[in-house]
Design an enzyme around this catalytic site. Sequence first.
Site, mmCIF file in Angstrom:
data_model
loop_
_atom_site.group_PDB
_atom_site.id
_atom_site.type_symbol
_atom_site.label_atom_id
_atom_site.label_comp_id
_atom_site.label_asym_id
_atom_site.label_seq_id
_atom_site.Cartn_x
_atom_site.Cartn_y
_atom_site.Cartn_z
ATOM 1 N N SER A 103 0.825 -1.226 0.078
ATOM 2 C CA SER A 103 -0.053 0.024 0.083
ATOM 3 C C SER A 103 0.734 1.165 0.152
ATOM 4 O O SER A 103 1.719 1.220 -0.915
ATOM 5 C CB SER A 103 -0.916 -0.220 1.345
ATOM 6 O OG SER A 103 -2.183 0.618 0.905
ATOM 7 N N ASP A 146 -9.269 -5.063 -5.645
ATOM 8 C CA ASP A 146 -8.923 -3.934 -4.650
ATOM 9 C C ASP A 146 -9.180 -2.522 -5.264
ATOM 10 O O ASP A 146 -8.526 -2.331 -6.403
ATOM 11 C CB ASP A 146 -7.077 -4.062 -4.507
ATOM 12 C CG ASP A 146 -6.641 -2.849 -3.743
ATOM 13 O OD1 ASP A 146 -7.594 -1.963 -2.963
ATOM 14 O OD2 ASP A 146 -5.603 -2.579 -3.570
ATOM 15 N N HIS A 196 -6.407 -6.200 -1.538
ATOM 16 C CA HIS A 196 -5.187 -5.416 -1.122
ATOM 17 C C HIS A 196 -4.176 -6.122 -0.295
ATOM 18 O O HIS A 196 -4.444 -6.728 0.540
ATOM 19 C CB HIS A 196 -5.837 -4.332 -0.166
ATOM 20 C CG HIS A 196 -4.831 -3.033 0.012
ATOM 21 N ND1 HIS A 196 -4.683 -2.053 -1.196
ATOM 22 C CD2 HIS A 196 -4.323 -2.321 1.017
ATOM 23 C CE1 HIS A 196 -4.022 -1.375 -0.813
ATOM 24 N NE2 HIS A 196 -3.899 -1.203 0.717
#
Length: 503
Positions: A197, A436, A461
């Site tokens: 991320s 995601d 994710h």
Amino acid sequence: MRFVFSWLLLLSFVVTLTTTTRGAPNKTPRLSPVDPLLKRQTDVSAIISSDFETFFYDQTLDHFNYKPESYTTFQQRYIINSKWWGGANKNAPIFVYLGAEEPIDQDVTILGFLTENAPRFKALLVYLEHRFYGESNPVRSKEGQDPVEAMKESVKNDTIRGYFNSAQALADYAELLLHIKNKLDAHNSPIIVIGGSYGGMLSSWFRLKYPHIALGALASSAPILYFDDITPQDGYYSIVTKDFKEASENCYATIKQSWDDIDRVATMPNGLAILSQKFKTCSPLNNPLELKDYLESMYASAAQYNAPPKYPTTRICQGIDGASNATDILDRVFAGVVAYHPGRSCYNMTSEATQTSIGWQWQVCSEMVIPIGITSNVSMFPNSPYVLKEFIDDCVNRFDVMPRPHWVTSYYGGQDIRLILSKFGSNIIFSNGLRDPYSSGGVLEDISENILALKTINGSHCLDILNSMETDPEWLVKQRKDEVKIISQWFSKYYQDLRLLKQ
């Protein structure tokens, strides 16, 4: 209206209401590798084993100036696991996890990619904590404050908060990794940086900015293209909508209609009391937006962490569709809430401030300006356009600071990424799962023969870098194997070059 989005333990909103149309000055979901609400209890309560040793480094506060205060230091935390390391004398590799917007010890037990592959490569494992988070806050190290209070002080202190940015964090990692290599006399041990991320963005940027330190990078679910106008503002919530629509057309339609029903009930006599009772809120609702924000964040979280074997979007839709006998749409929506969060006596529409919620809000308002909004008529969410002026006004009101919406692409790039990176970048894996929502801002196609995109249709994710499970589908197993194969090739080339240099 100004609609302020803050990602807490549950993706929750802080809202200021002025009209029924929503603007989104700060509607930026937290960039975290794992859903805090969906961590297995063993992950949440796990005690880091004795294989993991914690250290602190006297880190430089300001790497880019030579003012007296620039030489101030703070204690930066890092964790090492040397259980499988082949040693410096064999130039055994080092896997480095670049911490992001939370304390580093919250990630150690869930990052299976490192611990599961360390034996194969005889790798040293290193976990670096991002400045200002966890125990690596300059304010806390000086004043001994509680971590949350220290973060509150940090973002208010205009002499400190300017050092709270990604460039300084990357410089921290560079200095600290060189220190570790020197300390271990591991000068020829190749480093692979890994992140998810926001940490995935840091990993890719670290490889580009410090190629002399990191041999390669695995950037999982890194939306490095969600800046400026590279990715349409609807990208994130269009995938949230798509995930729910694929789970159930009826579920999608129910959610889409529910927002008007919430407003309708709220205008009735004792409407807020009715909504509070219907959704079993832990405290009475003050306005309908508290409920809307809770639901929006729940749907977004379910989509972002839409992982097998029980996909959260499917679970919510099973609850909604399973209550089809209910004539009231809001009763069906509440059934979806119960399906997502079973066994609760009440549902809390607010969350306490955390280091992450406070720190990430500062990062979003300074440099991590990710333009996320909702303008599509097919979205299951109410209209909520991203308006830069409103975003700037909100950040000025919050921090008395002007955001820099173009800084990330100026400093790290992003525009014309295929043309640019194919000329000088190398050894980066961009991995994404297309369920995601942040994959809308990810690198989804190969840029060159060694800047590669690995994507899975049903992935979510950062799923590829988390602990593997017996129930993992074959496509996820293959994605991880492909990543390991690519990293193995990087190592083979590196050791071949090293042998040639020593001849």
